[in-house]
Write a protein that holds these residues in place. Sequence first.
Motif, PDB file in Angstrom:
ATOM      1  N   ASN A  41      -2.439 -15.067  -3.490  1.00 31.59           N
ATOM      2  CA  ASN A  41      -2.052 -14.788  -2.111  1.00 31.59           C
ATOM      3  C   ASN A  41      -1.671 -13.308  -1.961  1.00 31.59           C
ATOM      4  O   ASN A  41      -0.997 -12.757  -2.831  1.00 31.59           O
ATOM      5  N   PRO A  42      -2.084 -12.637  -0.882  1.00 32.33           N
ATOM      6  CA  PRO A  42      -1.765 -11.209  -0.706  1.00 32.33           C
ATOM      7  C   PRO A  42      -0.272 -10.894  -0.775  1.00 32.33           C
ATOM      8  O   PRO A  42       0.127  -9.858  -1.305  1.00 32.33           O
ATOM      9  N   PHE A  43       0.544 -11.802  -0.240  1.00 31.84           N
ATOM     10  CA  PHE A  43       1.988 -11.553  -0.277  1.00 31.84           C
ATOM     11  C   PHE A  43       2.520 -11.627  -1.706  1.00 31.84           C
ATOM     12  O   PHE A  43       3.419 -10.870  -2.090  1.00 31.84           O
ATOM     13  N   VAL A  44       1.985 -12.521  -2.516  1.00 28.31           N
ATOM     14  CA  VAL A  44       2.378 -12.612  -3.924  1.00 28.31           C
ATOM     15  C   VAL A  44       2.008 -11.310  -4.643  1.00 28.31           C
ATOM     16  O   VAL A  44       2.789 -10.787  -5.443  1.00 28.31           O
ATOM     17  N   LYS A  45       0.832 -10.788  -4.342  1.00 26.19           N
ATOM     18  CA  LYS A  45       0.420  -9.519  -4.943  1.00 26.19           C
ATOM     19  C   LYS A  45       1.344  -8.388  -4.517  1.00 26.19           C
ATOM     20  O   LYS A  45       1.672  -7.502  -5.314  1.00 26.19           O
ATOM     21  N   HIS A  46       1.770  -8.418  -3.261  1.00 30.34           N
ATOM     22  CA  HIS A  46       2.732  -7.425  -2.764  1.00 30.34           C
ATOM     23  C   HIS A  46       4.048  -7.508  -3.547  1.00 30.34           C
ATOM     24  O   HIS A  46       4.585  -6.487  -3.997  1.00 30.34           O
ATOM     25  N   CYS A  47       4.560  -8.717  -3.739  1.00 28.29           N
ATOM     26  CA  CYS A  47       5.812  -8.903  -4.481  1.00 28.29           C
ATOM     27  C   CYS A  47       5.668  -8.444  -5.930  1.00 28.29           C
ATOM     28  O   CYS A  47       6.591  -7.851  -6.499  1.00 28.29           O
ATOM     29  N   LEU A  48       4.518  -8.712  -6.524  1.00 34.30           N
ATOM     30  CA  LEU A  48       4.270  -8.301  -7.905  1.00 34.30           C
ATOM     31  C   LEU A  48       4.280  -6.783  -8.025  1.00 34.30           C
ATOM     32  O   LEU A  48       4.859  -6.221  -8.966  1.00 34.30           O
ATOM     33  N   LYS A  49       3.678  -6.100  -7.077  1.00 35.36           N
ATOM     34  CA  LYS A  49       3.670  -4.632  -7.083  1.00 35.36           C
ATOM     35  C   LYS A  49       5.082  -4.080  -6.877  1.00 35.36           C
ATOM     36  O   LYS A  49       5.451  -3.065  -7.464  1.00 35.36           O
ATOM     37  N   LEU A  50       5.880  -4.761  -6.055  1.00 40.53           N
ATOM     38  CA  LEU A  50       7.273  -4.335  -5.865  1.00 40.53           C
ATOM     39  C   LEU A  50       8.039  -4.419  -7.180  1.00 40.53           C
ATOM     40  O   LEU A  50       8.869  -3.556  -7.482  1.00 40.53           O
ATOM     41  N   ARG A  51       7.780  -5.457  -7.952  1.00 44.02           N
ATOM     42  CA  ARG A  51       8.488  -5.630  -9.218  1.00 44.02           C
ATOM     43  C   ARG A  51       8.051  -4.615 -10.259  1.00 44.02           C
ATOM     44  O   ARG A  51       8.861  -4.134 -11.045  1.00 44.02           O
ATOM     45  N   LYS A  52       6.769  -4.261 -10.255  1.00 44.19           N
ATOM     46  CA  LYS A  52       6.226  -3.444 -11.337  1.00 44.19           C
ATOM     47  C   LYS A  52       6.178  -1.944 -11.054  1.00 44.19           C
ATOM     48  O   LYS A  52       6.184  -1.146 -11.994  1.00 44.19           O
ATOM     49  N   SER A  53       6.125  -1.545  -9.799  1.00 42.41           N
ATOM     50  CA  SER A  53       5.889  -0.137  -9.479  1.00 42.41           C
ATOM     51  C   SER A  53       7.028   0.492  -8.686  1.00 42.41           C
ATOM     52  O   SER A  53       7.313   0.084  -7.550  1.00 42.41           O
ATOM     53  N   SER A  54       7.684   1.497  -9.280  1.00 47.37           N
ATOM     54  CA  SER A  54       8.753   2.213  -8.590  1.00 47.37           C
ATOM     55  C   SER A  54       8.215   2.918  -7.345  1.00 47.37           C
ATOM     56  O   SER A  54       8.825   2.887  -6.275  1.00 47.37           O
ATOM     57  N   LYS A  55       7.061   3.554  -7.488  1.00 49.53           N
ATOM     58  CA  LYS A  55       6.463   4.274  -6.360  1.00 49.53           C
ATOM     59  C   LYS A  55       6.190   3.328  -5.196  1.00 49.53           C
ATOM     60  O   LYS A  55       6.458   3.647  -4.031  1.00 49.53           O
ATOM     61  N   TYR A  56       5.665   2.154  -5.494  1.00 52.31           N
ATOM     62  CA  TYR A  56       5.362   1.176  -4.443  1.00 52.31           C
ATOM     63  C   TYR A  56       6.643   0.662  -3.795  1.00 52.31           C
ATOM     64  O   TYR A  56       6.692   0.442  -2.578  1.00 52.31           O
ATOM     65  N   ARG A  57       7.691   0.459  -4.603  1.00 56.06           N
ATOM     66  CA  ARG A  57       8.971   0.010  -4.050  1.00 56.06           C
ATOM     67  C   ARG A  57       9.465   0.967  -2.984  1.00 56.06           C
ATOM     68  O   ARG A  57       9.911   0.559  -1.907  1.00 56.06           O
ATOM     69  N   TYR A  58       9.420   2.261  -3.289  1.00 57.29           N
ATOM     70  CA  TYR A  58       9.990   3.234  -2.357  1.00 57.29           C
ATOM     71  C   TYR A  58       9.076   3.502  -1.172  1.00 57.29           C
ATOM     72  O   TYR A  58       9.565   3.806  -0.081  1.00 57.29           O
ATOM     73  N   SER A  59       7.780   3.350  -1.363  1.00 54.03           N
ATOM     74  CA  SER A  59       6.885   3.482  -0.210  1.00 54.03           C
ATOM     75  C   SER A  59       7.042   2.291   0.727  1.00 54.03           C
ATOM     76  O   SER A  59       6.853   2.414   1.937  1.00 54.03           O
ATOM     77  N   SER A  60       7.433   1.142   0.173  1.00 55.10           N
ATOM     78  CA  SER A  60       7.665  -0.061   0.979  1.00 55.10           C
ATOM     79  C   SER A  60       9.122  -0.205   1.400  1.00 55.10           C
ATOM     80  O   SER A  60       9.446  -1.058   2.232  1.00 55.10           O
ATOM     81  N   ALA A  61      10.008   0.616   0.798  1.00 56.54           N
ATOM     82  CA  ALA A  61      11.450   0.533   1.060  1.00 56.54           C
ATOM     83  C   ALA A  61      11.981  -0.872   0.809  1.00 56.54           C
ATOM     84  O   ALA A  61      12.872  -1.351   1.508  1.00 56.54           O
ATOM     85  N   SER A  62      11.447  -1.554  -0.216  1.00 58.76           N
ATOM     86  CA  SER A  62      11.847  -2.924  -0.519  1.00 58.76           C
ATOM     87  C   SER A  62      11.876  -3.147  -2.019  1.00 58.76           C
ATOM     88  O   SER A  62      11.254  -2.405  -2.780  1.00 58.76           O
ATOM     89  N   ALA A  63      12.587  -4.185  -2.434  1.00 63.06           N
ATOM     90  CA  ALA A  63      12.647  -4.566  -3.846  1.00 63.06           C
ATOM     91  C   ALA A  63      12.778  -6.074  -3.948  1.00 63.06           C
ATOM     92  O   ALA A  63      13.161  -6.754  -2.982  1.00 63.06           O
TER      93      ALA A  63
END
Length: 321
Positions: A41-63
């Motif tokens: 699911n796309p949202f699961v992939k989004h959550c996985l990227k939040l967990r693994k990537s610092s850059k993605y976390r800050y571009s999304s402003a979420s954790a």
Amino acid sequence: MSFVGKLCIRTSFNPPLITQPEAVQGRRPPAHIESISSTTNPFVKHCLKLRKSSKYRYSSASAIVVGLTPIREIFTFHGIKNKERDILDCLLLLDDAGIPTELVEAFDRLVNVSAGVMRKIAGVQSTESTKAAALLRIPASFCDIHNNEGSSDFQRLFPTLNRLLVLDGIQDPGNLGTLLRTAMAFGWDGVFLLPGCCDPFNDKAIRASRGSCFQIPIVSGDWVHLESLKSRFKMKMLAGHPENSGYEKTSVSLSPEFKFVWEDKPLALVVGSEGHGLSEESKTVCELISIPMAGGYESLNVSVAGGIFLFMLQARKHRTY
């Protein structure tokens, strides 16, 4: 890997509302979705990227925060102490898990997920002790001022400052998270991350801190910014350092007498990594203090040593003994 961010979160920061097309791309489950069973699911992939990537976390402003206990603690802090819950975005629950009463109305969205999805998002082999995960917005109490945008904004986090923990190149997320939680426990006012520290919203750091990174003010900057705080609040700079390290500058032994001298005065405590110790600047600028030990031991794990310093040097108003 050192954490180098490009974001300063301000009190006025609000992530933009996500339109339906963006939700479909995975940033947030569409409103009609109440459960997710597929790990693709796309949202699961989004959550996985939040967990693994610092850059993605800050571009999304979420954790991502895993586990009901830290989620509850963050909810309690922001919902009761700060009277705001706008960082609480989406709660993910195992299909067979009950919804905790106090969290029912706290989140904008509640989504049931399969065991496979929860394992994927949480990065665990078993969901036995992992019944929930949450998508949270990075709080306004965090500011990265490596870029010029935040240089005039970070001091808002510290209207008063009596006790500041300074982390000098702490790269291990377990140690960093433990130090954040210990600083919270002993009433320290905030944490300053010097260059070389890991991301406090790394999943392992969040786990070790039990969500303290969402509660205690954290500033990521350099010595120029730290010096401005030192001057503004007239803080004494102390740094933990092994007693028999062979360094030319002698250290003062931590003792009840030393503690009483500083219990009512503003101070900053610097602790360095186990691998590299304090930076040369920290050793030059700060008065060095050491923990007296028996048995010829030279040093302790940084989170253990930091815990001793944080306890002994806590302000009088927070002392319970």
